[in-house]
Design a protein around this motif. Structure first.
Motif, PDB file in Angstrom:
ATOM      1  N   ILE A 186       0.804  -1.093   0.019  1.00 23.74           N
ATOM      2  CA  ILE A 186       0.170   0.001  -0.022  1.00 23.74           C
ATOM      3  C   ILE A 186       0.850   1.188  -0.090  1.00 23.74           C
ATOM      4  CG2 ILE A 186      -1.973  -1.102   0.959  1.00 23.74           C
ATOM      5  CD1 ILE A 186      -1.397   0.178   3.712  1.00 23.74           C
ATOM      6  N   TYR A 187       2.119   1.053   0.382  1.00 23.02           N
ATOM      7  CA  TYR A 187       3.059   2.550   0.376  1.00 23.02           C
ATOM      8  C   TYR A 187       3.848   2.376  -1.304  1.00 23.02           C
ATOM      9  CZ  TYR A 187       2.031   2.675   4.853  1.00 23.02           C
ATOM     10  OH  TYR A 187       1.183   2.860   6.339  1.00 23.02           O
ATOM     11  N   ASP A 188       3.484   1.564  -1.939  1.00 26.14           N
ATOM     12  CA  ASP A 188       4.272   1.481  -3.323  1.00 26.14           C
ATOM     13  C   ASP A 188       4.168   2.641  -4.200  1.00 26.14           C
ATOM     14  OD1 ASP A 188       5.569  -0.809  -2.547  1.00 26.14           O
ATOM     15  OD2 ASP A 188       4.711  -2.104  -4.148  1.00 26.14           O
ATOM     16  N   GLU A 189       2.521   2.870  -4.045  1.00 29.02           N
ATOM     17  CA  GLU A 189       2.181   4.056  -5.215  1.00 29.02           C
ATOM     18  C   GLU A 189       2.544   5.230  -4.518  1.00 29.02           C
ATOM     19  OE1 GLU A 189       1.167   3.212  -7.984  1.00 29.02           O
ATOM     20  OE2 GLU A 189       1.033   5.419  -8.405  1.00 29.02           O
ATOM     21  N   GLU A 190       2.543   5.496  -3.199  1.00 26.43           N
ATOM     22  CA  GLU A 190       2.856   6.730  -2.479  1.00 26.43           C
ATOM     23  C   GLU A 190       4.339   6.929  -2.970  1.00 26.43           C
ATOM     24  OE1 GLU A 190       2.274   6.689   1.866  1.00 26.43           O
ATOM     25  OE2 GLU A 190       3.823   8.241   1.849  1.00 26.43           O
ATOM     26  N   ILE A 191       5.111   6.074  -2.835  1.00 28.44           N
ATOM     27  CA  ILE A 191       6.735   6.133  -2.913  1.00 28.44           C
ATOM     28  C   ILE A 191       6.906   6.342  -4.485  1.00 28.44           C
ATOM     29  CG2 ILE A 191       8.840   4.928  -2.921  1.00 28.44           C
ATOM     30  CD1 ILE A 191       7.796   3.552  -0.414  1.00 28.44           C
ATOM     31  N   LYS A 216      15.972  -4.576  -4.387  1.00 27.00           N
ATOM     32  CA  LYS A 216      14.934  -4.957  -5.255  1.00 27.00           C
ATOM     33  C   LYS A 216      13.746  -4.252  -5.060  1.00 27.00           C
ATOM     34  CE  LYS A 216      12.250  -9.209  -6.268  1.00 27.00           C
ATOM     35  NZ  LYS A 216      11.387  -9.828  -5.559  1.00 27.00           N
ATOM     36  N   THR A 217      13.505  -3.649  -4.008  1.00 20.88           N
ATOM     37  CA  THR A 217      12.354  -2.825  -3.655  1.00 20.88           C
ATOM     38  C   THR A 217      12.561  -1.484  -4.339  1.00 20.88           C
ATOM     39  OG1 THR A 217      11.888  -4.100  -1.686  1.00 20.88           O
ATOM     40  CG2 THR A 217      10.792  -2.271  -1.912  1.00 20.88           C
ATOM     41  N   SER A 218      13.838  -1.116  -4.052  1.00 28.98           N
ATOM     42  CA  SER A 218      14.055   0.500  -4.463  1.00 28.98           C
ATOM     43  C   SER A 218      13.940   0.683  -5.842  1.00 28.98           C
ATOM     44  CB  SER A 218      15.729   0.800  -3.940  1.00 28.98           C
ATOM     45  OG  SER A 218      15.924   0.734  -2.686  1.00 28.98           O
ATOM     46  N   GLU A 219      14.667  -0.514  -6.494  1.00 29.69           N
ATOM     47  CA  GLU A 219      14.699  -0.362  -7.991  1.00 29.69           C
ATOM     48  C   GLU A 219      13.365  -0.589  -8.500  1.00 29.69           C
ATOM     49  OE1 GLU A 219      19.361  -1.708  -8.227  1.00 29.69           O
ATOM     50  OE2 GLU A 219      17.856  -2.856  -9.083  1.00 29.69           O
ATOM     51  N   ALA A 220      12.253  -1.463  -7.878  1.00 29.63           N
ATOM     52  CA  ALA A 220      11.155  -1.493  -8.306  1.00 29.63           C
ATOM     53  C   ALA A 220      10.236  -0.109  -8.500  1.00 29.63           C
ATOM     54  CB  ALA A 220      10.426  -2.556  -7.708  1.00 29.63           C
ATOM     55  N   LEU A 221      10.732   0.794  -7.687  1.00 22.86           N
ATOM     56  CA  LEU A 221       9.812   1.862  -7.016  1.00 22.86           C
ATOM     57  C   LEU A 221      10.626   3.250  -7.701  1.00 22.86           C
ATOM     58  CD1 LEU A 221       8.790   1.195  -3.486  1.00 22.86           C
ATOM     59  CD2 LEU A 221       7.476   0.773  -5.553  1.00 22.86           C
ATOM     60  N   GLY A 222      11.729   2.916  -8.618  1.00 23.55           N
ATOM     61  CA  GLY A 222      12.407   3.997  -9.178  1.00 23.55           C
ATOM     62  C   GLY A 222      13.556   4.883  -8.171  1.00 23.55           C
ATOM     63  N   ILE A 223      14.007   3.906  -7.299  1.00 27.07           N
ATOM     64  CA  ILE A 223      15.106   4.577  -6.518  1.00 27.07           C
ATOM     65  C   ILE A 223      16.191   3.942  -6.714  1.00 27.07           C
ATOM     66  CG2 ILE A 223      15.704   4.912  -4.010  1.00 27.07           C
ATOM     67  CD1 ILE A 223      12.806   5.039  -3.205  1.00 27.07           C
ATOM     68  N   ARG A 224      17.249   4.501  -6.964  1.00 30.85           N
ATOM     69  CA  ARG A 224      18.497   3.895  -7.208  1.00 30.85           C
ATOM     70  C   ARG A 224      19.222   3.337  -6.052  1.00 30.85           C
ATOM     71  NH1 ARG A 224      22.202   7.971  -9.320  1.00 30.85           N
ATOM     72  NH2 ARG A 224      21.006   9.470  -8.185  1.00 30.85           N
ATOM     73  N   TYR A 225      19.758   2.173  -5.712  1.00 27.72           N
ATOM     74  CA  TYR A 225      20.405   1.538  -4.640  1.00 27.72           C
ATOM     75  C   TYR A 225      21.701   1.203  -4.962  1.00 27.72           C
ATOM     76  CZ  TYR A 225      21.290  -1.361  -0.606  1.00 27.72           C
ATOM     77  OH  TYR A 225      21.597  -1.964   0.386  1.00 27.72           O
ATOM     78  N   GLU A 226      22.498   1.404  -3.962  1.00 30.27           N
ATOM     79  CA  GLU A 226      23.897   1.191  -4.394  1.00 30.27           C
ATOM     80  C   GLU A 226      24.602   0.374  -2.891  1.00 30.27           C
ATOM     81  OE1 GLU A 226      26.463   4.268  -6.301  1.00 30.27           O
ATOM     82  OE2 GLU A 226      28.012   3.442  -4.987  1.00 30.27           O
ATOM     83  N   LEU A 285      12.648   9.704   1.197  1.00 31.87           N
ATOM     84  CA  LEU A 285      12.071  10.735   0.710  1.00 31.87           C
ATOM     85  C   LEU A 285      11.584  12.080   1.365  1.00 31.87           C
ATOM     86  CD1 LEU A 285       9.855   8.311  -1.822  1.00 31.87           C
ATOM     87  CD2 LEU A 285      12.055   9.692  -2.197  1.00 31.87           C
ATOM     88  N   ARG A 286      11.371  11.639   2.675  1.00 28.27           N
ATOM     89  CA  ARG A 286      10.873  12.743   3.515  1.00 28.27           C
ATOM     90  C   ARG A 286      11.961  13.699   3.816  1.00 28.27           C
ATOM     91  NH1 ARG A 286       7.334  11.578   8.512  1.00 28.27           N
ATOM     92  NH2 ARG A 286       5.895  11.874   6.534  1.00 28.27           N
TER      93      ARG A 286
END
Ligand code: NAD
Length: 319
Positions: free
Chosen positions: A16-21, A58-68, A307-308
């Motif tokens: 339920i937080y995916d869309e918000e993110i 995995k979660t970051s990338e699925a939501l458009g966030i880069r993860y290193e 994001l905050r």
């Protein structure tokens, strides 16, 4: 076996937080065309940390966030590299996979992450705000404070399970609820007990040594929680505090530990945040709602925290 209730998976709640993110990441495009960047620091070979890092990626990338993921065989290099990331405008969020040294040095290392990039919400300022029930970083109440992501995840789970009552005034939505929290670590158990008590609950906080009660007093007369020692840990005392508990939350880091099912009252809510299953299978004969793991909600919360933080940084720039 008779299963009167339901098992709720963390993935159902984190969704339920995916869309918000995603929307937030979109709105940051002008600032971050390739998406915000979260950096994880790993200097141990703990398989649980490894898995947590993989899920975060995995979660970051699925939501458009880069993860290193930055790996270090030499723990000693961590501090200077974190400081570098603090000063790097291209980095939006930083997290460390603990344990690193496995002693008090880890607390020092944790405070090396600047608070502006501390996605896990472990900076002293955030803890102090939580313990003192202060919800903003500024007097004008424009910059929301950050909460440590695992305790926050549990709060969001309790909201999803409709334990937080939205009919009650903001800040009192746990009024009348009794919770048992088995874990009093400074990362999860103690801040969680404080958070729930600040929201109006009566919380029995259990660790290996003793059992404490966190409340805002009779009629929620205090603005923040206080703590009362109930006595040394004993099975009898644990049984007593569980007798009318609405919620039992466990976080014991041991494979062999099982919370005694017979202590759980019929229809209680059971949540386990330990990486080990702290409830036996037969918890389902007692619990109304049972959440066996919480990691995915924690990841959603750390992305939300990031994001905050980006938002807060932009607001400060515009002030
Ligand atoms: P910790 O070792 O710092 O703290 C453990 C706590 O449990 C202590 O307060 C200890 O006194 C208490 N405890 C241990 N055995 C007990 C017993 N038999 N009875 C009562 N209390 C007992 O660990 P931690 O950092 O808080 O992590 C705990 C677990 O939570 C680990 O499995 C960790 O992997 C997991 N964790 C999960 C998340 C998540 O997002 N799901 C986040 C952080 C940690």
């Amino acid at each position: 076996v008779n299963k009167p209730g339901r098992t709720i998976l963390a993935s159902t709640i984190s969704k339920i937080y995916d869309e918000e993110i995603r929307q937030k990441v979109e709105s940051l495009r002008p600032l971050r065309p390739e998406g915000p960047l979260l950096v994880g620091f790993l200097a141990n070979s703990d398989p649980a940390a490894e898995m947590y890092a993989r899920w975060t990626q995995k979660t970051s990338e699925a939501l458009g966030i880069r993860y290193e993921l930055r790996r270090f065989a030499d723990k000693d290099l961590l501090e200077e590299n974190i400081i570098e990331a603090n000063n790097d405008d291209g980095v939006d969020g930083i997290m460390i996979y603990f344990p690193v040294f496995g002693n008090a040095q880890d607390q020092y290392l944790q405070q090396t992450v600047c608070k502006e990039k501390d996605v896990e919400g472990l900076n002293h300022v955030y803890y102090q705000n939580l313990y003192h029930n202060v919800r903003y970083l500024d007097d004008h109440e424009t910059l929301k404070s950050i909460l440590p992501c695992t305790p926050l995840a549990i709060v969001k789970i309790l909201e999803y399970l409709k334990i937080y009552n939205p009919l009650l005034p903001d800040g009192n939505q746990m009024y009348g609820k009794k919770c048992v929290v088995v874990n009093r670590s400074e990362i999860v158990g103690r801040p969680l007990a404080a958070l729930l008590a600040n929201d109006g609950a009566t919380v029995y906080s259990v660790d290996v040594n003793n059992i404490q009660k966190f409340t805002r007093g009779e009629g929620l007369s205090a603005i923040k929680h206080h703590v009362e020692d109930l006595g040394d840990y004993s099975e009898q005392l644990l049984r007593d505090v569980c007798r009318d508990a609405d919620i039992v939350i466990t976080g014991v880091p041991s494979e062999s530990y099982k919370f005694p099912t017979e202590y759980i009252r019929d229809g209680a809510i059971c949540i386990n945040f330990s990486s080990f299953k702290n409830f036996s299978e037969d918890v389902k004969t007692k619990a109304s709602l049972y959440v066996p793991m919480t990691g995915k909600v924690t990841i959603a919360m750390l992305l939300r925290n990031m994001l905050r933080l980006v938002d807060n940084r932009e607001k400060i720039k515009a002030m």
